[in-house]
Design a protein around this motif. Structure first.
Motif, PDB file in Angstrom:
ATOM      1  N   LEU A   1      52.957  17.971 -12.217  1.00  0.00           N
ATOM      2  CA  LEU A   1      52.270  17.176 -11.218  1.00  0.00           C
ATOM      3  C   LEU A   1      52.251  15.684 -11.877  1.00  0.00           C
ATOM      4  CD1 LEU A   1      50.045  19.302  -9.308  1.00  0.00           C
ATOM      5  CD2 LEU A   1      52.199  18.065  -8.454  1.00  0.00           C
ATOM      6  N   ASP A   2      52.668  15.472 -13.114  1.00  0.00           N
ATOM      7  CA  ASP A   2      52.724  14.371 -13.929  1.00  0.00           C
ATOM      8  C   ASP A   2      51.406  13.736 -14.093  1.00  0.00           C
ATOM      9  OD1 ASP A   2      54.242  12.238 -15.091  1.00  0.00           O
ATOM     10  OD2 ASP A   2      54.540  11.183 -13.388  1.00  0.00           O
ATOM     11  N   VAL A   3      50.350  14.706 -14.456  1.00  0.00           N
ATOM     12  CA  VAL A   3      49.083  14.226 -14.880  1.00  0.00           C
ATOM     13  C   VAL A   3      48.941  14.963 -16.372  1.00  0.00           C
ATOM     14  CG1 VAL A   3      47.254  13.030 -13.814  1.00  0.00           C
ATOM     15  CG2 VAL A   3      48.522  14.574 -12.422  1.00  0.00           C
ATOM     16  N   CYS A   4      49.506  14.965 -17.102  1.00  0.00           N
ATOM     17  CA  CYS A   4      49.753  16.176 -18.242  1.00  0.00           C
ATOM     18  C   CYS A   4      48.202  15.931 -19.048  1.00  0.00           C
ATOM     19  CB  CYS A   4      50.950  16.011 -19.144  1.00  0.00           C
ATOM     20  SG  CYS A   4      52.419  16.242 -18.061  1.00  0.00           S
ATOM     21  N   ASP A   5      47.805  14.541 -19.167  1.00  0.00           N
ATOM     22  CA  ASP A   5      46.700  14.553 -19.825  1.00  0.00           C
ATOM     23  C   ASP A   5      45.451  15.184 -19.216  1.00  0.00           C
ATOM     24  OD1 ASP A   5      46.757  12.459 -17.945  1.00  0.00           O
ATOM     25  OD2 ASP A   5      45.436  11.263 -18.852  1.00  0.00           O
ATOM     26  N   GLN A   6      45.558  15.477 -17.965  1.00  0.00           N
ATOM     27  CA  GLN A   6      44.411  16.335 -17.360  1.00  0.00           C
ATOM     28  C   GLN A   6      44.588  17.910 -17.019  1.00  0.00           C
ATOM     29  OE1 GLN A   6      41.398  14.740 -16.508  1.00  0.00           O
ATOM     30  NE2 GLN A   6      42.442  12.920 -17.702  1.00  0.00           N
ATOM     31  N   ALA A   7      45.447  18.542 -18.124  1.00  0.00           N
ATOM     32  CA  ALA A   7      45.711  19.853 -17.594  1.00  0.00           C
ATOM     33  C   ALA A   7      44.423  20.470 -17.865  1.00  0.00           C
ATOM     34  CB  ALA A   7      46.859  20.092 -18.646  1.00  0.00           C
ATOM     35  N   ASN A   8      44.163  21.769 -17.134  1.00  0.00           N
ATOM     36  CA  ASN A   8      45.037  22.118 -15.973  1.00  0.00           C
ATOM     37  C   ASN A   8      44.658  21.329 -14.596  1.00  0.00           C
ATOM     38  OD1 ASN A   8      46.583  23.963 -17.210  1.00  0.00           O
ATOM     39  ND2 ASN A   8      44.972  25.629 -17.056  1.00  0.00           N
ATOM     40  N   VAL A   9      45.472  21.026 -13.736  1.00  0.00           N
ATOM     41  CA  VAL A   9      45.297  20.348 -12.747  1.00  0.00           C
ATOM     42  C   VAL A   9      45.399  21.204 -11.365  1.00  0.00           C
ATOM     43  CG1 VAL A   9      46.359  18.395 -11.220  1.00  0.00           C
ATOM     44  CG2 VAL A   9      46.245  18.010 -13.747  1.00  0.00           C
ATOM     45  N   VAL A  10      44.552  20.930 -10.504  1.00  0.00           N
ATOM     46  CA  VAL A  10      44.403  21.517  -9.145  1.00  0.00           C
ATOM     47  C   VAL A  10      44.285  20.752  -8.111  1.00  0.00           C
ATOM     48  CG1 VAL A  10      43.193  23.349  -7.735  1.00  0.00           C
ATOM     49  CG2 VAL A  10      43.363  23.753 -10.252  1.00  0.00           C
TER      50      VAL A  10
END
Length: 133
Positions: free
Chosen positions: A59-68
């Motif tokens: 989802l292209d927000v890799c610095d915030q993994a894991n994304v929901v």
């Protein structure tokens, strides 16, 4: 002709949950100590059928993994609810809070538990539209 399941109308459409499982989300090398494989089944179990859960590519927000991402139900959208992006969802307590909020109605219909404010992230329009489109 497509038949809709009995008892389900457009206004009864539930929230939808998207869990990123792309390049960084779900990667034990990036986020060690998290049971990434079990995260989606645990979320589905906590929701107990209240909302579908799907895995997505990056989802292209890799610095915030894991994304929901929690998308509102039809009623929630009609009440002004918009998709809510949550980042750093790496523990079962966060999954439980997300599930409880969705079972209560989710975006537009229920206030999220205050702790979810710590997980809320803002993403670019390009990223948001990629999921909604």
């Amino acid at each position: 002709m497509i038949n809709k399941p009995a008892g389900r109308t457009a206004t009864a459409a539930p929230c939808r949950v998207t869990v990123c499982r792309g390049c960084c989300c779900g990667d034990p090398a990036k986020i060690p100590g998290v049971d990434h494989t079990g995260q989606i089944p645990r979320l589905r179990a906590a929701l107990d059928g209240a909302a579908p859960v799907r895995a997505s590519e990056c989802l292209d927000v890799c610095d915030q993994a894991n994304v929901v991402v929690v998308q509102p139900s039809a009623a929630g959208r009609a009440a002004g609810g918009r998709p809510v992006w949550l980042g750093l969802v790496n523990d079962d307590e966060a999954l439980a809070d997300i599930a409880a909020w969705i079972r209560a109605g989710g975006p537009g219909l229920a206030e999220p538990p205050g702790v979810l404010d710590l997980y809320a992230i803002t993403v670019s329009r390009r990223v948001r539209e990629g999921l909604e489109g």
